[in-house]
Design an enzyme around this catalytic site. Structure first.
Site, mmCIF file in Angstrom:
data_model
loop_
_atom_site.group_PDB
_atom_site.id
_atom_site.type_symbol
_atom_site.label_atom_id
_atom_site.label_comp_id
_atom_site.label_asym_id
_atom_site.label_seq_id
_atom_site.Cartn_x
_atom_site.Cartn_y
_atom_site.Cartn_z
ATOM 1 C CG HIS A 62 -1.835 -1.120 1.320
ATOM 2 N ND1 HIS A 62 -2.313 -1.590 2.513
ATOM 3 C CD2 HIS A 62 -2.383 -1.915 0.371
ATOM 4 C CE1 HIS A 62 -3.126 -2.603 2.304
ATOM 5 N NE2 HIS A 62 -3.177 -2.830 1.005
ATOM 6 C CE LYS A 71 1.484 3.246 5.652
ATOM 7 N NZ LYS A 71 0.947 2.121 4.874
ATOM 8 C CE1 TYR A 131 -0.708 2.071 9.246
ATOM 9 C CE2 TYR A 131 -1.171 0.006 10.371
ATOM 10 C CZ TYR A 131 -1.509 0.975 9.436
ATOM 11 O OH TYR A 131 -2.652 0.819 8.682
ATOM 12 C CG ASP A 169 -4.217 -5.795 -0.209
ATOM 13 O OD1 ASP A 169 -4.330 -4.589 -0.516
ATOM 14 O OD2 ASP A 169 -3.922 -6.170 0.932
#
Length: 183
Positions: A62, A71, A131, A169
């Site tokens: 992503h 991140k 995250y 995905d």
């Protein structure tokens, strides 16, 4: 903490100092000053996320074409193979990837800067993944690169089963045809 620059130097593996004894452990999971020194950057985190996934779940790869997110990722339960792919067209490491096992046992964290696609594969029966992000989630700008793009040739660990992918995905694009940011 110990900070190690990986083969793509902007991606940094962070290993906190863990103080443990028979009662358990303690470690500082985030310190802005130490993070800035370790990464050589100054980013403000605006959002914290927490996901739980079963064994074999593969999330990613992503990224956002606008409002690119850096991140800082870690696992608090279980284990994952975590991957960062450089998708900055002007970068000498464009199209290269790095991967690390992050687990509740090793307490490692990975800094994935803006300009990278990110994904992970759950290695344990389940995993809880935390995250911090440097920008807000913007679904209109989110894109996905195929986890099995032959150009990337990511060496995902063999866990004895096919990865479990979300519908989104499953629609991941090859890097060669993916919409990327202008940067």
């Amino acid at each position: 903490m110990q900070a190690t620059r990986l083969n793509i130097p902007e991606v940094v593996l962070i290993e906190p100092r863990v103080f443990g004894d028979a009662r358990g452990f303690f470690y500082e999971s985030f310190n802005q000053r130490a993070f800035d020194e370790a990464t050589g950057t100054q980013h403000t985190f605006v959002q914290d996320n927490h996901s739980r996934s079963s064994k074999g779940v593969l999330r990613g790869l992503h990224y956002q074409i606008e409002q690119a997110q850096g991140k800082l990722v870690r696992v608090v339960r279980g284990a994952v193979f975590d991957v960062a792919v450089d998708i900055r067209r002007s970068s000498p490491t464009f199209g290269q990837w790095v991967g690390e096992v992050l687990s509740e046992d090793n307490h490692r964290q990975l800094w994935v800067p803006p300009g990278f696609a990110h994904g992970f594969l759950v290695l344990s029966d389940s995993a809880e993944f935390l995250y911090k992000t440097t920008d807000y989630y913007a679904p209109q700008h989110e894109r996905c690169i195929a986890w099995n793009d032959p150009q990337l040739a990511i060496a995902w660990p063999d866990i004895g089963m096919a990865p479990l992918l979300s519908a989104k995905d499953q629609q991941g694009q090859l890097l060669a045809s993916a919409q990327l940011s202008r940067g």
